[in-house]
Scaffold this motif. Structure first.
Motif, PDB file in Angstrom:
ATOM      1  N   TYR A   1      21.479  31.352 -50.030  1.00 28.66           N
ATOM      2  CA  TYR A   1      21.854  32.477 -50.873  1.00 28.66           C
ATOM      3  C   TYR A   1      22.465  31.944 -52.162  1.00 28.66           C
ATOM      4  O   TYR A   1      23.382  31.119 -52.123  1.00 28.66           O
TER       5      TYR A   1
ATOM      6  N   LEU B   1      17.338  32.967 -51.829  1.00 33.39           N
ATOM      7  CA  LEU B   1      17.497  34.385 -52.129  1.00 33.39           C
ATOM      8  C   LEU B   1      18.589  34.533 -53.184  1.00 33.39           C
ATOM      9  O   LEU B   1      19.742  34.182 -52.954  1.00 33.39           O
TER      10      LEU B   1
ATOM     11  N   LYS C   1      13.664  30.637 -40.735  1.00 31.47           N
ATOM     12  CA  LYS C   1      13.723  29.830 -41.950  1.00 31.47           C
ATOM     13  C   LYS C   1      15.176  29.659 -42.367  1.00 31.47           C
ATOM     14  O   LYS C   1      16.012  30.531 -42.136  1.00 31.47           O
TER      15      LYS C   1
ATOM     16  N   VAL D   1      14.237  29.049 -48.031  1.00 30.98           N
ATOM     17  CA  VAL D   1      14.024  30.250 -48.838  1.00 30.98           C
ATOM     18  C   VAL D   1      15.276  30.445 -49.684  1.00 30.98           C
ATOM     19  O   VAL D   1      16.388  30.458 -49.162  1.00 30.98           O
TER      20      VAL D   1
ATOM     21  N   PHE E   1      11.681  36.272 -42.896  1.00 30.01           N
ATOM     22  CA  PHE E   1      12.186  34.912 -43.044  1.00 30.01           C
ATOM     23  C   PHE E   1      12.825  34.376 -41.766  1.00 30.01           C
ATOM     24  O   PHE E   1      13.474  33.339 -41.782  1.00 30.01           O
TER      25      PHE E   1
ATOM     26  N   ILE F   1      17.865  29.955 -45.024  1.00 29.79           N
ATOM     27  CA  ILE F   1      17.989  30.811 -46.201  1.00 29.79           C
ATOM     28  C   ILE F   1      19.200  30.353 -47.002  1.00 29.79           C
ATOM     29  O   ILE F   1      20.319  30.294 -46.488  1.00 29.79           O
TER      30      ILE F   1
ATOM     31  N   LEU G   1      13.972  41.223 -44.555  1.00 23.36           N
ATOM     32  CA  LEU G   1      14.521  39.888 -44.290  1.00 23.36           C
ATOM     33  C   LEU G   1      13.978  39.281 -43.001  1.00 23.36           C
ATOM     34  O   LEU G   1      13.964  38.062 -42.850  1.00 23.36           O
TER      35      LEU G   1
END
Length: 61
Positions: free
Chosen positions: A37, A18, A33, A16, A30, A35, A27
């Motif tokens: 950033y 972001l 998952k 993911v 997710f 993530i 959040l």
């Protein structure tokens, strides 16, 4: 929420990305998952590069 991802879309994602300049709610959707950033401006200017970095991140490189 505008353009909210469905749970099915989240479940199918390997990573993911972001890119947000504010705190977002939900959040926990997710959880489990990876993530990645990313900086909002970087995503706008160098979209392909950000996606490539997120893919590498998801593969642990």
């Amino acid at each position: 929420m505008k353009n909210e991802l469905t749970q099915e879309e989240i479940d199918e994602a390997d990573v993911v990305i972001l890119a947000v300049s504010i705190t977002i709610e939900g959040l926990e959707r997710f959880e489990g998952k990876k993530i990645y950033y990313a900086d909002v401006n970087e995503c706008i200017s160098n979209t392909t590069e950000v996606i490539d970095k997120a893919i590498e991140f998801s593969r642990g490189k």
